[in-house]
Write a protein that holds these residues in place. Structure first.
Motif, PDB file in Angstrom:
ATOM      1  N   ALA A 356       0.835  -1.102   0.012  1.00 50.75           N
ATOM      2  CA  ALA A 356       0.076   0.153   0.009  1.00 50.75           C
ATOM      3  C   ALA A 356       0.742   1.126   0.015  1.00 50.75           C
ATOM      4  CB  ALA A 356      -0.961  -0.051   1.146  1.00 50.75           C
ATOM      5  N   SER A 357       1.964   1.391   0.713  1.00 47.60           N
ATOM      6  CA  SER A 357       2.751   2.333   0.754  1.00 47.60           C
ATOM      7  C   SER A 357       3.520   2.624  -0.570  1.00 47.60           C
ATOM      8  CB  SER A 357       4.054   2.073   1.723  1.00 47.60           C
ATOM      9  OG  SER A 357       4.933   2.915   1.691  1.00 47.60           O
ATOM     10  N   VAL A 358       3.826   1.444  -1.259  1.00 52.43           N
ATOM     11  CA  VAL A 358       4.591   1.507  -2.590  1.00 52.43           C
ATOM     12  C   VAL A 358       3.492   2.048  -3.687  1.00 52.43           C
ATOM     13  CG1 VAL A 358       5.674   0.254  -4.641  1.00 52.43           C
ATOM     14  CG2 VAL A 358       6.338  -0.178  -2.155  1.00 52.43           C
ATOM     15  N   PHE A 359       2.288   1.619  -3.458  1.00 55.44           N
ATOM     16  CA  PHE A 359       1.444   2.078  -4.465  1.00 55.44           C
ATOM     17  C   PHE A 359       0.902   3.486  -4.262  1.00 55.44           C
ATOM     18  CE2 PHE A 359       1.347  -2.552  -5.654  1.00 55.44           C
ATOM     19  CZ  PHE A 359       0.791  -2.192  -7.118  1.00 55.44           C
ATOM     20  N   GLY A 360       0.927   3.900  -3.140  1.00 53.90           N
ATOM     21  CA  GLY A 360       0.522   5.221  -2.500  1.00 53.90           C
ATOM     22  C   GLY A 360      -0.993   5.151  -2.580  1.00 53.90           C
ATOM     23  N   THR A 361      -1.548   4.083  -2.415  1.00 57.52           N
ATOM     24  CA  THR A 361      -3.082   3.801  -2.016  1.00 57.52           C
ATOM     25  C   THR A 361      -3.474   2.329  -1.712  1.00 57.52           C
ATOM     26  OG1 THR A 361      -5.221   4.113  -3.141  1.00 57.52           O
ATOM     27  CG2 THR A 361      -3.580   3.362  -4.463  1.00 57.52           C
ATOM     28  N   MET A 362      -4.416   2.125  -1.247  1.00 54.66           N
ATOM     29  CA  MET A 362      -5.115   0.825  -1.113  1.00 54.66           C
ATOM     30  C   MET A 362      -6.032   0.398  -2.237  1.00 54.66           C
ATOM     31  SD  MET A 362      -5.466  -1.884   0.167  1.00 54.66           S
ATOM     32  CE  MET A 362      -4.513  -2.011   1.552  1.00 54.66           C
TER      33      MET A 362
END
Length: 393
Positions: A356-362
């Protein structure tokens, strides 16, 4: 007026003035150029100055904004031009799923996030090519052969591809493998990585891929065939059997992985799941950040990573099929089994927070949905059911 001249005008932020009766503006099949340009018939050339002066200043500003948006959305690069061309072709082939007039011409209704159905995925793939079963294995020969034997009974199976992930041991001799009626290929990997299961092997010629572990011996041929039929209706989804859920832990202030049986699902495990082979390419070459390295270093969470990837691309939840509750291999009780490691579940939650941190979203979507065959629970003779051998709770 030449096409390049029009693009130069758009790039400059100006409103094109077209004075050629036979000139066809770029992508005029879908773009409403009346919103972004002024078209003056050749016979009214002497009146050009008067016509342009009569256009209200507010309308000119609106046309400038539309022209600027046309440039940014459809003409600003070769990629934009190419993707626009392909989208038009896609709309012609699948008119019932084509973009609407407003979606082509109104910036306010276009979703500019990464969430879009992949352009090249057909709405309903043809039945005839079937699917390729990709079995990831390391050293469980007995259960591997049982999995192959059961999968080989599925009518739509086109090919079996065994990904041999053990560099210290050779696969069994060809004479020892189960006899199947479809091509069976064994691919030996160079490193023991979980991500190998999602490599876009040249041997995968079908659009549909069934990823399955060598210990999933409980799925019947009816369950597998039904899963494939569901995937054909939803080729941009992950369609699988074991469902999982992510939850927000308010006390800890982070995401939590939940494996207990619930009505809600946000992931399906790729230990038994159908998906389009296009996602193999995305996973291998387009996965954001260091997620692939994380998966391979921890020997965990490749399935969660694939769920994140598909959900982020499509904006859609996976589809769980059949009601089977437990997916356990009674014979697979080796102490070194990944799922038996005490740190396994803790790492699964860490993976969700990391991704979620890498994608910047859930991107994961929670749904209460399960696909079952028609007449599954009805009291009808088995011979009237297309998929009679579906596991119960």
């Amino acid at each position: 007026m030449c096409p390049l001249c029009v693009l130069d005008v758009l790039q400059a932020g100006c409103v094109p003035v077209i004075m050629a009766d036979s000139y066809i503006l770029p992508f005029s099949e879908v773009l409403d150029w009346k919103r972004a340009s002024v078209v003056i018939p050749e016979e009214k050339l002497p009146e050009m100055y008067t016509i342009l002066k009569s256009i209200p200043h507010r309308q000119v500003e609106e046309m400038q904004r539309q022209a600027r948006w046309f440039w940014e959305a459809y003409f600003s690069s070769m990629k934009a031009i190419g993707m626009t061309t392909l989208q038009i072709i896609n709309d012609r082939i699948y008119p019932y799923a084509a973009r609407t007039y407003e979606e082509w011409n109104n910036p306010s209704v276009v979703k500019w996030s990464s969430v879009n159905s992949p352009l090249f995925l057909p709405l309903i793939p043809p039945r005839s090519p079937g699917f390729t079963a990709v079995v990831l294995t390391y050293d469980r020969i007995e259960s591997l052969f049982r999995v192959i034997t059961e999968i080989s009974k599925v009518p739509s199976l086109a090919k079996l591809l065994v990904v041999w992930n053990n560099q210290n041991k050779s696969p069994p001799e060809e004479s020892l493998w189960p006899k199947v009626t479809v091509p069976l290929k064994v691919v030996r990997t160079k490193e023991n990585k979980l991500s190998n299961r999602f490599f876009p092997f040249d041997e995968i010629e079908t659009e549909a891929v069934l990823a399955i572990d060598d210990d999933i011996i409980m799925l019947t041929s009816d369950e597998l065939q039904f899963g494939y039929e569901v995937w054909r209706e939803f080729p941009d989804r992950l369609v699988g059997y074991p469902g999982r859920l992510h939850l927000w832990d308010h006390e800890m202030g982070k995401w939590k992985y939940e494996s207990e049986w619930t009505n809600e699902v946000s992931m399906v495990l790729t230990g038994a799941a159908f998906y389009h082979k296009y996602f193999n390419y995305l996973y291998t070459y387009k996965m954001p950040g260091d997620i692939k390295n994380w998966v391979d270093a921890h020997m965990n969470c490749e399935d969660i990573a694939m769920n994140f990837l598909v959900a982020n691309i499509t904006g859609k939840a996976p589809i769980k099929v059949t009601p089977r509750k437990k997916f356990k291999c009674p014979e697979c009780t080796a102490i070194d089994g990944l799922s038996l490691d005490q740190t396994h579940m803790v790492e699964r939650s860490e993976c969700i927070n990391k991704f979620a941190s890498v994608f910047g979203t859930m991107p994961l979507k929670v749904v209460e949905h399960r696909a079952d065959p028609v007449l599954y629970k009805d009291d009808f003779p088995e011979k009237l059911k297309s998929f009679p051998n579906i596991g119960s709770l």
